[in-house]
Design a protein around this motif. Sequence first.
Motif, PDB file in Angstrom:
ATOM      1  N   LEU A  40      13.235  -2.700  -3.761  1.00 32.88           N
ATOM      2  CA  LEU A  40      13.108  -2.315  -2.354  1.00 32.88           C
ATOM      3  C   LEU A  40      11.844  -2.911  -1.751  1.00 32.88           C
ATOM      4  CD1 LEU A  40      14.128  -0.735   0.089  1.00 32.88           C
ATOM      5  CD2 LEU A  40      12.910   1.270  -0.799  1.00 32.88           C
ATOM      6  N   GLU A  41      10.743  -2.884  -2.489  1.00 32.41           N
ATOM      7  CA  GLU A  41       9.493  -3.474  -1.991  1.00 32.41           C
ATOM      8  C   GLU A  41       9.673  -4.970  -1.732  1.00 32.41           C
ATOM      9  OE1 GLU A  41       5.925  -0.806  -3.910  1.00 32.41           O
ATOM     10  OE2 GLU A  41       6.959  -2.212  -5.241  1.00 32.41           O
ATOM     11  N   ASP A  42      10.353  -5.662  -2.644  1.00 32.90           N
ATOM     12  CA  ASP A  42      10.591  -7.098  -2.463  1.00 32.90           C
ATOM     13  C   ASP A  42      11.417  -7.350  -1.213  1.00 32.90           C
ATOM     14  OD1 ASP A  42       9.166  -7.645  -4.736  1.00 32.90           O
ATOM     15  OD2 ASP A  42      10.922  -7.852  -6.039  1.00 32.90           O
ATOM     16  N   GLU A  43      12.430  -6.519  -0.987  1.00 35.47           N
ATOM     17  CA  GLU A  43      13.294  -6.704   0.172  1.00 35.47           C
ATOM     18  C   GLU A  43      12.554  -6.424   1.477  1.00 35.47           C
ATOM     19  OE1 GLU A  43      17.754  -5.385   1.736  1.00 35.47           O
ATOM     20  OE2 GLU A  43      17.017  -4.755  -0.234  1.00 35.47           O
ATOM     21  N   LEU A  44      11.672  -5.422   1.460  1.00 39.57           N
ATOM     22  CA  LEU A  44      10.909  -5.081   2.668  1.00 39.57           C
ATOM     23  C   LEU A  44       9.726  -6.021   2.875  1.00 39.57           C
ATOM     24  CD1 LEU A  44      10.818  -1.172   2.360  1.00 39.57           C
ATOM     25  CD2 LEU A  44      12.233  -2.538   3.912  1.00 39.57           C
ATOM     26  N   GLY A  45       9.233  -6.607   1.787  1.00 38.20           N
ATOM     27  CA  GLY A  45       8.081  -7.497   1.897  1.00 38.20           C
ATOM     28  C   GLY A  45       6.755  -6.762   1.951  1.00 38.20           C
ATOM     29  N   VAL A  46       6.732  -5.491   1.537  1.00 35.95           N
ATOM     30  CA  VAL A  46       5.483  -4.713   1.501  1.00 35.95           C
ATOM     31  C   VAL A  46       5.452  -3.905   0.211  1.00 35.95           C
ATOM     32  CG1 VAL A  46       5.304  -4.535   4.018  1.00 35.95           C
ATOM     33  CG2 VAL A  46       6.474  -2.732   2.731  1.00 35.95           C
ATOM     34  N   ASP A  47       4.250  -3.544  -0.223  1.00 33.90           N
ATOM     35  CA  ASP A  47       4.100  -2.641  -1.357  1.00 33.90           C
ATOM     36  C   ASP A  47       4.116  -1.212  -0.836  1.00 33.90           C
ATOM     37  OD1 ASP A  47       3.889  -4.649  -3.251  1.00 33.90           O
ATOM     38  OD2 ASP A  47       1.701  -4.772  -3.087  1.00 33.90           O
ATOM     39  N   ILE A  48       5.052  -0.431  -1.341  1.00 36.63           N
ATOM     40  CA  ILE A  48       5.103   0.989  -0.975  1.00 36.63           C
ATOM     41  C   ILE A  48       4.041   1.750  -1.747  1.00 36.63           C
ATOM     42  CG2 ILE A  48       6.547   3.057  -0.955  1.00 36.63           C
ATOM     43  CD1 ILE A  48       8.990   1.169  -0.821  1.00 36.63           C
ATOM     44  N   PHE A  49       3.828   1.344  -2.991  1.00 36.83           N
ATOM     45  CA  PHE A  49       2.843   2.000  -3.852  1.00 36.83           C
ATOM     46  C   PHE A  49       1.820   0.987  -4.339  1.00 36.83           C
ATOM     47  CE2 PHE A  49       6.887   4.315  -4.523  1.00 36.83           C
ATOM     48  CZ  PHE A  49       6.502   5.574  -4.061  1.00 36.83           C
ATOM     49  N   ALA A  50       0.544   1.400  -4.404  1.00 37.63           N
ATOM     50  CA  ALA A  50      -0.482   0.608  -5.080  1.00 37.63           C
ATOM     51  C   ALA A  50      -0.417   0.936  -6.566  1.00 37.63           C
ATOM     52  CB  ALA A  50      -1.861   0.940  -4.517  1.00 37.63           C
ATOM     53  N   HIS A  52      -1.841   0.366 -10.797  1.00 38.65           N
ATOM     54  CA  HIS A  52      -2.825  -0.037 -11.795  1.00 38.65           C
ATOM     55  C   HIS A  52      -2.034  -0.313 -13.060  1.00 38.65           C
ATOM     56  CE1 HIS A  52      -6.657  -0.406 -13.832  1.00 38.65           C
ATOM     57  NE2 HIS A  52      -6.177   0.372 -14.806  1.00 38.65           N
ATOM     58  N   GLY A  53      -1.824  -1.590 -13.331  1.00 41.34           N
ATOM     59  CA  GLY A  53      -0.895  -1.944 -14.396  1.00 41.34           C
ATOM     60  C   GLY A  53       0.512  -1.558 -13.971  1.00 41.34           C
ATOM     61  N   LYS A  54       1.191  -0.774 -14.799  1.00 45.35           N
ATOM     62  CA  LYS A  54       2.540  -0.322 -14.454  1.00 45.35           C
ATOM     63  C   LYS A  54       2.560   1.064 -13.815  1.00 45.35           C
ATOM     64  CE  LYS A  54       4.934  -2.994 -18.041  1.00 45.35           C
ATOM     65  NZ  LYS A  54       5.872  -2.931 -19.186  1.00 45.35           N
ATOM     66  N   ARG A  55       1.386   1.677 -13.691  1.00 42.03           N
ATOM     67  CA  ARG A  55       1.311   3.036 -13.162  1.00 42.03           C
ATOM     68  C   ARG A  55       1.104   3.021 -11.649  1.00 42.03           C
ATOM     69  NH1 ARG A  55       0.381   6.971 -16.920  1.00 42.03           N
ATOM     70  NH2 ARG A  55      -0.650   8.284 -15.364  1.00 42.03           N
ATOM     71  N   LEU A  56       1.805   3.899 -10.965  1.00 40.33           N
ATOM     72  CA  LEU A  56       1.600   4.055  -9.527  1.00 40.33           C
ATOM     73  C   LEU A  56       0.335   4.878  -9.299  1.00 40.33           C
ATOM     74  CD1 LEU A  56       5.225   4.935  -8.311  1.00 40.33           C
ATOM     75  CD2 LEU A  56       4.210   2.697  -8.796  1.00 40.33           C
ATOM     76  N   LYS A  57      -0.537   4.375  -8.402  1.00 40.50           N
ATOM     77  CA  LYS A  57      -1.820   5.061  -8.171  1.00 40.50           C
ATOM     78  C   LYS A  57      -1.864   5.807  -6.846  1.00 40.50           C
ATOM     79  CE  LYS A  57      -4.661   4.946 -10.669  1.00 40.50           C
ATOM     80  NZ  LYS A  57      -4.862   5.839 -11.824  1.00 40.50           N
ATOM     81  N   ARG A  58      -1.244   5.247  -5.809  1.00 36.25           N
ATOM     82  CA  ARG A  58      -1.273   5.894  -4.487  1.00 36.25           C
ATOM     83  C   ARG A  58      -0.212   5.266  -3.595  1.00 36.25           C
ATOM     84  NH1 ARG A  58      -3.690   2.470  -0.847  1.00 36.25           N
ATOM     85  NH2 ARG A  58      -4.910   0.762  -1.782  1.00 36.25           N
ATOM     86  N   VAL A  59       0.083   5.934  -2.496  1.00 32.84           N
ATOM     87  CA  VAL A  59       0.991   5.385  -1.489  1.00 32.84           C
ATOM     88  C   VAL A  59       0.174   4.520  -0.543  1.00 32.84           C
ATOM     89  CG1 VAL A  59       2.630   5.944   0.346  1.00 32.84           C
ATOM     90  CG2 VAL A  59       2.432   7.453  -1.646  1.00 32.84           C
ATOM     91  N   THR A  60       0.626   3.308  -0.305  1.00 31.05           N
ATOM     92  CA  THR A  60      -0.091   2.408   0.599  1.00 31.05           C
ATOM     93  C   THR A  60       0.120   2.828   2.056  1.00 31.05           C
ATOM     94  OG1 THR A  60       1.777   0.898   0.831  1.00 31.05           O
ATOM     95  CG2 THR A  60       0.270   0.504  -1.027  1.00 31.05           C
ATOM     96  N   GLU A  61      -0.628   2.222   2.963  1.00 30.51           N
ATOM     97  CA  GLU A  61      -0.452   2.538   4.384  1.00 30.51           C
ATOM     98  C   GLU A  61       0.958   2.190   4.864  1.00 30.51           C
ATOM     99  OE1 GLU A  61      -2.407   1.587   8.788  1.00 30.51           O
ATOM    100  OE2 GLU A  61      -3.431   0.950   6.960  1.00 30.51           O
ATOM    101  N   PRO A  62       1.473   0.960   4.588  1.00 30.95           N
ATOM    102  CA  PRO A  62       2.876   0.705   4.973  1.00 30.95           C
ATOM    103  C   PRO A  62       3.851   1.607   4.215  1.00 30.95           C
ATOM    104  CG  PRO A  62       2.007  -1.126   3.675  1.00 30.95           C
ATOM    105  CD  PRO A  62       0.830  -0.259   4.042  1.00 30.95           C
ATOM    106  N   GLY A  63       3.464   1.980   2.984  1.00 31.08           N
ATOM    107  CA  GLY A  63       4.319   2.870   2.216  1.00 31.08           C
ATOM    108  C   GLY A  63       4.476   4.235   2.868  1.00 31.08           C
ATOM    109  N   GLN A  64       3.426   4.716   3.526  1.00 27.43           N
ATOM    110  CA  GLN A  64       3.509   5.995   4.229  1.00 27.43           C
ATOM    111  C   GLN A  64       4.538   5.931   5.353  1.00 27.43           C
ATOM    112  OE1 GLN A  64      -0.515   6.848   5.434  1.00 27.43           O
ATOM    113  NE2 GLN A  64      -1.214   7.209   3.337  1.00 27.43           N
ATOM    114  N   HIS A  65       4.576   4.804   6.058  1.00 26.91           N
ATOM    115  CA  HIS A  65       5.578   4.634   7.122  1.00 26.91           C
ATOM    116  C   HIS A  65       6.982   4.523   6.531  1.00 26.91           C
ATOM    117  CE1 HIS A  65       2.665   4.215  10.374  1.00 26.91           C
ATOM    118  NE2 HIS A  65       1.966   3.408   9.591  1.00 26.91           N
TER     119      HIS A  65
END
Length: 313
Positions: A40-50, A52-65
Amino acid sequence: MNLHQFRFVQEAARRNLNLTEAAKALHTSQPGVSKAIIELEDELGVDIFARHGKRLKRVTEPGQHVLKSIELIMREVTNLKRIGEQYSAQDSGTLSIATTHTQARYVLPLPVAKLRESYPKVNISLHQATPHEVARMVIDEVAEIGMATESLADYPDLVTLPCYEWQHVLVMPSNHPLAQRERIGLEDIAHEPLVTYHPSFTGRGKIDAAFATRKLQPRIVLEAIDSDVIKTYVRLGMGIGIVAEMAMRDDPVGDLVVRPMGHLFGQNVARVAFKRGAYLRNFIYKFAELLSDRLSRDLVMRAMIGNVNDYDL
């Protein structure tokens, strides 16, 4: 993009970015969830989650939208299902109600029975919980309607409407010295052993505030969430009780003296809650009307689109 990807993203956010827990909740594999999110991130062209390695650390600003849009989409998908259910079987289904013990025990039995008379094919699923849990169940669509005195109005994702007002009452054995008095003050009960509700239930906050305002320290010897439990310990002589007035209507034993305490603790408002933007089936409107003559179908419909406030009641 597809609904599976939306569900995976939404569940990952709900599970504090723990993909293993999200996979368990969705009955799928952790790699499958991770792959769907990346696609989904590839299709949207944005990272929804930041990450660290394979672990999700936080929701990005575009991810919040993105999450906000997914919430809207999934809500409308749920509404579509409900519309289909309503028009394929308008007089059947399940009504899920989240509420506190006091409402479930003393307020809901008659409305539930009357709803079943009008809609005999409707099953009732009753969830008893704390006020905060009631709100969460409605938001998470575990329940379609919530009812409590505390907390519901604090959640912007909920449409809440006042249902009825009630006051606390003092209950005591007939041989208690205060039973001979018609009007009782805070000073009269401040030094008595008191049995009443847990701080998060049934208007307890107003009880505490009343004592605090007068700089009095009540002797609360037992706290409970269940009015019947409070009455049991009062009957055993542990102290005098403070309960919701509903708990004393049609009391089967009738051995306790009851004194109204609205002049000391004020009035409480029981509220009903619906998830903002949810599609409500016909029998849900009917149930609201059975709860209170204030809650007409027209009023609830207007509230759901934001065109109502407490003064309309």
